[in-house]
Design an enzyme around this catalytic site. Structure first.
Site, short mmCIF file in Angstrom:
data_model
loop_
_atom_site.label_atom_id
_atom_site.label_comp_id
_atom_site.label_asym_id
_atom_site.label_seq_id
_atom_site.Cartn_x
_atom_site.Cartn_y
_atom_site.Cartn_z
N HIS A 152 39.52 59.07 55.14
CA HIS A 152 40.39 60.48 54.78
C HIS A 152 39.39 61.37 54.68
CE1 HIS A 152 38.13 60.19 51.06
NE2 HIS A 152 38.60 59.10 50.80
N GLY A 198 37.46 63.24 53.19
CA GLY A 198 36.22 63.30 52.18
C GLY A 198 35.21 62.34 53.15
N HIS A 199 35.69 61.42 53.56
CA HIS A 199 34.58 60.66 54.55
C HIS A 199 34.40 61.51 55.90
CE1 HIS A 199 37.04 57.16 52.92
NE2 HIS A 199 35.81 56.68 52.43
N GLN A 202 30.61 44.42 45.14
CA GLN A 202 30.67 45.54 44.35
C GLN A 202 31.94 45.72 43.61
OE1 GLN A 202 30.06 48.68 47.30
NE2 GLN A 202 31.67 49.80 46.30
N ASP A 221 31.53 59.98 43.96
CA ASP A 221 31.04 58.80 43.20
C ASP A 221 29.64 59.34 42.65
OD1 ASP A 221 32.80 56.48 43.95
OD2 ASP A 221 32.67 57.62 45.78
N GLN A 261 26.88 56.88 41.88
CA GLN A 261 26.56 55.98 42.59
C GLN A 261 25.54 56.65 43.75
OE1 GLN A 261 29.29 53.56 45.49
NE2 GLN A 261 29.16 55.24 46.97
N SER A 294 40.58 56.63 48.91
CA SER A 294 41.38 55.63 49.62
C SER A 294 42.48 55.04 48.67
CB SER A 294 40.29 54.55 50.34
OG SER A 294 39.31 55.02 51.19
P1 AMP Z 1 34.21 54.72 49.83
O1 AMP Z 1 34.75 54.52 51.23
O2 AMP Z 1 35.14 55.04 48.91
O3 AMP Z 1 32.93 53.65 49.50
O4 AMP Z 1 33.47 56.00 50.19
C1 AMP Z 1 32.47 56.18 51.21
C2 AMP Z 1 31.63 57.55 51.08
O5 AMP Z 1 32.62 58.56 50.83
C3 AMP Z 1 31.06 57.44 49.38
O6 AMP Z 1 29.93 58.16 49.72
C4 AMP Z 1 32.05 58.39 48.74
O7 AMP Z 1 31.45 59.19 47.65
C5 AMP Z 1 32.36 59.39 49.72
N1 AMP Z 1 33.74 59.98 49.39
C6 AMP Z 1 35.08 59.37 48.88
N2 AMP Z 1 35.92 60.21 48.54
C7 AMP Z 1 35.45 61.42 48.79
C8 AMP Z 1 35.80 62.90 48.64
N3 AMP Z 1 37.08 63.10 48.08
N4 AMP Z 1 35.03 63.94 48.91
C9 AMP Z 1 33.68 63.75 49.31
N5 AMP Z 1 33.14 62.26 49.51
C10 AMP Z 1 33.94 61.17 49.21
#
Ligand code: AMP
Length: 286
Positions: free
Chosen positions: A34, A36-37, A61, A152, A155, A188
């Site tokens: 999305h 964010g990524h 995890q 996160d 994290q 996600s």
């Molecule tokens: P994930 O696929 O959920 O493991 O997320 C991968 C990376 O994207 C991690 O570093 C998350 O913190 C970051 N991330 C997920 N959602 C967002 C968001 N809404 N805004 C910024 N970074 C995000």
């Protein structure tokens, strides 16, 4: 965009790039991409010569097998988004590639209480899995920079400590939280919300913002309880709602607060949502 499935192939590709003094940004993800990524990919592209994004749903995890099974996966759609974002390299390893049977045991790292509080308290073993996968990726890829979201928050703090203890030259660049127009932090897991839950979900951001406006006006414990009650009244099951210091994420108890992170994990039905907001006291010119 190139796609690699093994560390060896990726290393062979990156070796001449690094030898020529060019930089490599790395964005680890679990897919179902999305904005964010994509914001992390943009940030990486703007400060590095090449950007590598990984999609790997890391089984170690997930403390809850049900969550792992239901985690959204849509690699074909992700590939389209990454092509549009003009990503250089997608890394798509298998579980066997990341965790071969002959993998050397993980060295011992010290993170103090951090992996056992908040997310760690409610998802036992979660951060062990995060450290395991990030150690493997960082050790093999050795990027110039790694981009991780503050969505996160805990994290990215733990991975910052991991990098320092690994003694590698990688710099972690935290990314701001990207939200939908109604304030819901992109995730996600949002794909699993039904229409009613999706309507309720932005309440998390509203309650965080209300709490942010009241830091130093309401005693922290009262603020914590009031915010929890607001979320519960709206239909959430609150796992935790805490006001913590930004460095170690210890609960703040009182006195004048200069900096804090207000964070929560709350459930809507069987979907667990996390979000946070940072607080900084406005400096008053003397
Ligand atoms: P994930 O696929 O959920 O493991 O997320 C991968 C990376 O994207 C991690 O570093 C998350 O913190 C970051 N991330 C997920 N959602 C967002 C968001 N809404 N805004 C910024 N970074 C995000």
């Amino acid at each position: 965009m190139l796609i690699f499935k093994t560390f060896t192939a990726l290393q062979e590709y990156l070796q001449p790039i690094k030898a020529a003094g060019q930089t490599v940004g790395f964005v680890p993800t679990m897919g179902a991409l999305h904005k964010g990524h994509l914001s992390l990919i943009e940030a990486s592209k703007s400060s590095n010569t090449y950007t590598v994004c990984s999609i790997f749903v890391n089984p170690t995890q997930f403390n809850d097998p049900n969550d792992l099974e239901k985690y959204p996966r849509n690699v074909q759609r992700d590939i389209v988004l990454l092509e549009q974002a003009q990503l250089d390299v997608l890394f798509l390893p298998t579980v066997e590639e990341v965790y071969p049977t002959n993998l050397a045991p993980l060295p011992h790292f010290q993170f103090g209480k951090l992996p056992n509080i908040l997310e760690g308290a409610h998802r036992p073993g979660h951060f062990d899995g995060v450290v395991q996968v990030m150690h493997r990726f960082l050790n093999q890829i050795r990027p110039t920079q790694v981009f991780m979201g503050k969505k996160d928050y805990q994290q990215q703090l733990i991975v910052t400590h991991l990098i320092a203890q690994m003694g590698i030259a990688t710099q972690l660049i935290p990314g701001v939280i990207i939200r939908d127009s109604d304030g819901l932090a992109m995730s996600s897991r949002n794909e699993r919300l039904d229409a009613h839950q999706r309507q309720l979900a932005p309440t998390i951001h509203l309650v965080l913002k209300d709490a942010q406006a009241q830091v130093n006006q309401t005693p922290v414990e009262a603020l914590r309880i009031k915010s929890t009650q607001k979320l519960e009244a709206a239909g959430f099951q609150v796992e935790y709602f805490e006001i913590v210091d930004p460095e170690y994420m210890n609960r703040l108890n009182g006195g004048f607060i200069r900096e804090a992170v207000i964070c929560t994990a709350s459930w809507l039905g069987d979907i667990r949502l996390i979000d946070n907001l940072e607080f900084q006291a406005v400096a008053v010119e003397g």
